[in-house]
Enzyme design. Structure first.
Site, PDB file in Angstrom:
ATOM      1  N   SER A  42      40.848  45.131  45.115  1.00  0.00           N
ATOM      2  CA  SER A  42      39.503  44.904  44.583  1.00  0.00           C
ATOM      3  C   SER A  42      38.448  45.530  45.476  1.00  0.00           C
ATOM      4  O   SER A  42      38.699  45.861  46.647  1.00  0.00           O
ATOM      5  CB  SER A  42      39.209  43.409  44.418  1.00  0.00           C
ATOM      6  OG  SER A  42      38.637  42.869  45.580  1.00  0.00           O
ATOM      7  N   ILE A  43      37.246  45.638  44.929  1.00  0.00           N
ATOM      8  CA  ILE A  43      36.106  46.188  45.659  1.00  0.00           C
ATOM      9  C   ILE A  43      35.695  45.287  46.805  1.00  0.00           C
ATOM     10  O   ILE A  43      35.038  45.724  47.763  1.00  0.00           O
ATOM     11  CB  ILE A  43      34.915  46.386  44.696  1.00  0.00           C
ATOM     12  CG1 ILE A  43      33.860  47.305  45.316  1.00  0.00           C
ATOM     13  CG2 ILE A  43      34.327  45.053  44.253  1.00  0.00           C
ATOM     14  CD1 ILE A  43      32.793  47.760  44.332  1.00  0.00           C
ATOM     15  N   LYS A  44      36.089  44.021  46.754  1.00  0.00           N
ATOM     16  CA  LYS A  44      35.672  43.058  47.767  1.00  0.00           C
ATOM     17  C   LYS A  44      36.257  43.352  49.151  1.00  0.00           C
ATOM     18  O   LYS A  44      35.761  42.827  50.151  1.00  0.00           O
ATOM     19  CB  LYS A  44      36.065  41.644  47.328  1.00  0.00           C
ATOM     20  CG  LYS A  44      35.410  41.171  46.037  1.00  0.00           C
ATOM     21  CD  LYS A  44      33.915  40.986  46.179  1.00  0.00           C
ATOM     22  CE  LYS A  44      33.320  40.319  44.956  1.00  0.00           C
ATOM     23  NZ  LYS A  44      31.880  40.071  45.096  1.00  0.00           N
ATOM     24  N   ASP A  45      37.289  44.186  49.213  1.00  0.00           N
ATOM     25  CA  ASP A  45      37.821  44.556  50.530  1.00  0.00           C
ATOM     26  C   ASP A  45      36.740  45.205  51.394  1.00  0.00           C
ATOM     27  O   ASP A  45      36.696  45.012  52.617  1.00  0.00           O
ATOM     28  CB  ASP A  45      38.979  45.553  50.385  1.00  0.00           C
ATOM     29  CG  ASP A  45      40.228  44.939  49.799  1.00  0.00           C
ATOM     30  OD1 ASP A  45      40.218  43.718  49.526  1.00  0.00           O
ATOM     31  OD2 ASP A  45      41.213  45.666  49.607  1.00  0.00           O
ATOM     32  N   ALA A  48      34.334  42.506  52.692  1.00  0.00           N
ATOM     33  CA  ALA A  48      35.052  41.502  53.490  1.00  0.00           C
ATOM     34  C   ALA A  48      35.220  41.980  54.930  1.00  0.00           C
ATOM     35  O   ALA A  48      34.898  41.255  55.884  1.00  0.00           O
ATOM     36  CB  ALA A  48      36.403  41.203  52.858  1.00  0.00           C
TER      37      ALA A  48
END
Length: 452
Positions: A42-45, A48
């Site tokens: 996901s783009i959240k890496d 994060a």
């Protein structure tokens, strides 16, 4: 040798892929920034690892510490990967509307997951926001990430996602479409792109049940806009500090159904196995398409991977239970016949009589009865083969030549599922309606129904 020193070094530089079918009605090309190529899918890496590194630099996250966060799943995955490499512990709170796959994945990478109720206000002590904040005050040497108000979130996209899109489109991008939640992706990416070209339009996709669109339009936090919804990862019941509404040009809301149906279309028609929010993003784009021109270049963020939603969006039963899947069923076929009577033949009748009935009613398959019971079936192709070998069988009883009864299926069985039962050897199925009457469904019936 060319290699990454650890998995965190593979974050970013995701591909831009042209969409060809689901956006065929648009006058301009549409490209997907496919973020599930990140290691956490996901783009959240991106944000994060940025939030962890900033916390380390500020001394907020110390060796052996515990990372605590409220997450819909994807941010947790990115944080968990960082924790694995850097040696931290993780405790995540999430809501009970998130898919089981997301929770299981977080546990698989070593995180402790606490599931909290969805239908409570953010300030409620049971909410996943409140529980994560409380744990951060109770657990020594812990760091509460707070992706909603942690501005390292949007900084990650200003530094990475925006520049990548600008470079990949050779500066030709005219529209950015983001299904938005915390505000980090749309604000950071949009800010960078608008600095390069102020004429670029940034469109935010919201969900019904979220207050973000109303806040964008009026500047008011209207809690009457807030109610439970199914779409995961987008929309909010408060306004995170990561938002800079001045970066956004338009907001539109997408229904739970439209987002789910579009996600399935993208997967089936483009071969890109996307998550729920990607479906919402493209559905929202289609709602705003009337302002697009042939020379526009649209980029849509595909946030995460469809594997997180196999028990929901990609589960036919889940979709049908919520009225999201417009499928034709056996009941639809039976209903379209306008109560045509079922043609049967008694087991003691002659084969010649079965053939006569097939000719009279122009049918290929007949259930065989004994009293009120269906004990077998005869088919035109089966009788043809038997009579070629032995013409005298026309004087035999039907019971002597019949084959096993046609399979019984529920009236709610989707037409697409009938291929399991109907094949070269078996040309029909049987079903029973609410009154207890039997009906037959053949290959021809299915072809007719799919063609309507």
């Amino acid at each position: 040798m060319k290699y990454a020193a650890n998995i965190l070094e593979t974050i970013g530089h995701t591909p831009l892929v042209k969409l060809n079918r689901v956006t065929a009605s648009l006058p301009c090309p549409v490209f997907a920034k496919v973020e599930f190529f990140n290691p956490g899918n996901s783009i959240k890496d991106r944000m994060a690892i940025k939030m962890v590194e900033v916390a380390e630099q500020k001394g907020l996250l110390k060796p052996g510490g515990t990372i605590i966060e409220g997450t819909s799943g994807n941010t947790g995955m990115g944080l968990a990967l960082a924790a694995v490499i850097k040696g931290y512990k993780c405790i995540f709170t999430t809501t009970d509307k998130q898919s089981k796959e997301k929770v299981d994945i977080l546990k698989a990478v070593g995180a402790e997951v606490i599931v909290c109720p969805t239908n409570v206000e953010p300030e409620d002590p049971r909410s996943y926001y409140s529980v994560s904040k409380r744990l951060a005050t109770e657990i020594p040497n812990s760091f509460y990430v707070n992706q909603y108000d942690n501005l390292a979130n949007r900084d990650a996209h200003y530094e990475q996602t925006g520049p990548e899109i600008w470079e990949q489109t050779d500066g030709k991008v005219t529209h950015l479409i983001v299904a938005t939640g915390t505000g980090g992706t749309i604000t950071g990416t949009g800010k960078f792109l608008k600095e390069k070209n102020p004429n670029i339009k940034v469109w935010a996709i919201d969900s019904y049940g979220s207050l973000l669109k109303k806040y964008f339009e009026t500047g008011e936090i209207d809690m009457s806009e807030v109610y439970p919804y199914i779409t995961e990862g987008i929309g909010e019941d408060f306004v995170p500090q990561n938002y800079d509404m001045g970066v956004i040009d338009a907001f539109t809301k997408v229904t739970d159904k439209d987002g789910a149906v579009m996600a399935r279309r993208i997967t089936k028609e483009e071969g890109i196995f996307v998550g729920y929010s990607a479906g919402s993003a493209v559905a929202g784009l289609m709602q705003l398409k009337d302002t697009l021109k042939p020379d526009d270049v649209v980029v849509v963020i595909f946030h995460d991977h469809g594997s997180r939603y196999v028990g929901k969006v990609y589960n036919d039963q889940w979709m049908m239970e919520r009225g999201f899947l417009d499928v034709k069923t056996v009941k639809d076929i039976v209903g379209a016949r306008r109560n045509m009577p079922l043609v049967t033949i008694d087991a003691d009748e002659k084969v010649s009589e079965a053939i006569a009935k097939m000719r009279k009613f122009d049918i290929e398959h007949i259930p065989v009865t004994k009293g009120s019971d269906i004990i077998g079936a005869v088919s035109e192709s089966g009788l043809f083969n038997k009579l070629i070998d032995n013409p005298h069988l026309k004087d035999a009883t039907v019971q002597e030549v019949m084959h096993a009864p046609f399979p019984m299926v529920s009236q709610e069985t989707p037409i697409e599922k009938l291929s399991v039962y109907i094949n070269r050897e078996n040309g029909a199925v049987m079903t029973k309606d609410e009154s207890g009457d039997h009906h037959i469904v053949t290959k021809y019936d299915i072809i007719q129904a799919l063609g309507r």
